[in-house]
Motif scaffolding. Structure first.
Motif, short mmCIF file in Angstrom:
data_model
loop_
_atom_site.label_atom_id
_atom_site.label_comp_id
_atom_site.label_asym_id
_atom_site.label_seq_id
_atom_site.Cartn_x
_atom_site.Cartn_y
_atom_site.Cartn_z
N LYS A 80 0.83 -1.21 0.00
CA LYS A 80 0.00 0.00 0.00
C LYS A 80 0.86 1.26 0.00
O LYS A 80 0.56 2.23 -0.71
CB LYS A 80 -0.92 0.01 1.23
N LEU A 81 1.92 1.25 0.80
CA LEU A 81 2.79 2.42 0.86
C LEU A 81 3.46 2.68 -0.49
O LEU A 81 3.48 3.81 -0.98
CB LEU A 81 3.86 2.21 1.94
N GLN A 82 3.97 1.62 -1.10
CA GLN A 82 4.65 1.79 -2.38
C GLN A 82 3.68 2.23 -3.47
O GLN A 82 4.03 3.01 -4.36
CB GLN A 82 5.33 0.48 -2.77
N ALA A 83 2.46 1.73 -3.40
CA ALA A 83 1.47 2.06 -4.44
C ALA A 83 1.07 3.53 -4.42
O ALA A 83 0.55 4.04 -5.41
CB ALA A 83 0.23 1.18 -4.26
N THR A 84 1.33 4.21 -3.31
CA THR A 84 0.99 5.64 -3.26
C THR A 84 2.00 6.50 -4.03
O THR A 84 1.74 7.67 -4.30
CB THR A 84 0.95 6.15 -1.80
N LYS A 85 3.13 5.93 -4.37
CA LYS A 85 4.18 6.68 -5.07
C LYS A 85 3.94 6.61 -6.57
O LYS A 85 4.53 5.81 -7.29
CB LYS A 85 5.55 6.14 -4.69
N LYS A 86 3.04 7.45 -7.02
CA LYS A 86 2.57 7.39 -8.40
C LYS A 86 3.66 7.70 -9.42
O LYS A 86 3.55 7.34 -10.58
CB LYS A 86 1.40 8.37 -8.59
N GLU A 87 4.72 8.37 -8.96
CA GLU A 87 5.77 8.74 -9.91
C GLU A 87 6.58 7.53 -10.38
O GLU A 87 7.28 7.61 -11.38
CB GLU A 87 6.71 9.78 -9.27
N ASP A 88 6.49 6.43 -9.63
CA ASP A 88 7.24 5.23 -10.03
C ASP A 88 6.37 4.38 -10.93
O ASP A 88 5.45 3.70 -10.48
CB ASP A 88 7.66 4.43 -8.78
N LYS A 89 6.64 4.42 -12.23
CA LYS A 89 5.81 3.74 -13.21
C LYS A 89 6.08 2.24 -13.29
O LYS A 89 5.37 1.51 -13.98
CB LYS A 89 6.02 4.36 -14.60
N GLU A 93 5.35 -2.08 -6.17
CA GLU A 93 4.48 -2.71 -5.17
C GLU A 93 4.17 -4.16 -5.52
O GLU A 93 3.79 -4.97 -4.66
CB GLU A 93 3.18 -1.92 -5.01
N ARG A 94 4.35 -4.51 -6.80
CA ARG A 94 4.12 -5.90 -7.20
C ARG A 94 5.09 -6.86 -6.54
O ARG A 94 4.80 -8.05 -6.41
CB ARG A 94 4.22 -6.01 -8.72
#
Length: 213
Positions: A80-89, A93-94
């Motif tokens: 969830k935390l990683q998925a909030t970082k929208k700049e990382d395309k 989070e996978r």
């Protein structure tokens, strides 16, 4: 369209994919489990996948790996935390989802938690237990009426079955008794002490078959 007519990105029935994912994890089939996990992820069912994985941690692994529920939850929080970082395309989070699926696939399995749930909840309305005498102590009215105080608490109420070997256990018990003014003269009084009741074992409900039969 029925609310049960849900389809994944490739056109699979959603509920069948969910079932396939769990059955593959139960069987330790990593390749297939990951296929169904990716299909659900690509179909925007990410939260649902994690819900199922958290359930599986108890339902299909449980006591075989006591810490796995916390591990799956920690991976979910990282996801969830990683998925909030929208700049990382690259969707890192996978990583955490993959980690959880493979961990559950490889973990030793046990269904004892789910089986115990069904057994105890289904029979609860049909049984009635009496409160055991040793549960009546200084913390409840009946125990107080029986005059049970700290001595009863230390030598009956706090008895442990399957006690671990922890440094300081006996020393701290004596210090605690001294601190509350227990009348016990020593850690090991000469009077006989009550035995710890044997833990109830569900296996006793299923006696061994007769040797002659």
């Amino acid at each position: 369209m029925s609310k049960y007519d849900l389809r994944t990105k490739k056109g699979y029935d959603f509920f069948e994919v969910s079932s396939a994912l769990q059955k593959c994890i139960r069987r330790g089939m990593e390749e297939e489990a990951m296929y169904w996990a990716v299909e659900l992820f690509n179909s925007n069912y990410v939260e649902y996948i994690w819900k199922r994985l958290r359930i599986m941690a108890s339902e299909d692994v449980g006591l075989a790996v006591p810490g796995i529920v916390a591990e799956v939850q920690a991976l979910y929080q990282h996801h969830k935390l990683q998925a909030t970082k929208k700049e990382d395309k690259n969707q890192p989070e996978r990583l955490f989802l993959t980690h959880a699926v493979l961990m559950l696939c490889r973990a030793p399995k046990s269904r004892v938690i789910d089986h115990a749930l069904l057994y105890h909840w289904m029979r609860h309305e049909h049984v009635h237990h009496e409160i055991p005498d040793w549960a009546l102590d200084k913390h409840n009215e009946r125990g107080r009426r029986l005059g049970r105080g700290w001595r009863h608490f230390f030598f009956t109420g706090t008895l442990l079955a399957d006690s671990g070997s922890v440094p300081g256990e006996h020393e701290y018990k004596q210090l605690a008794m001294d601190a509350v003014g227990s009348p016990a003269p020593s850690l090991f009084p000469t009077e006989p002490q009550p035995e710890v009741p044997a833990p109830s074992n569900v296996l006793s409900l299923f006696p061994e078959p007769d040797a002659q039969g």
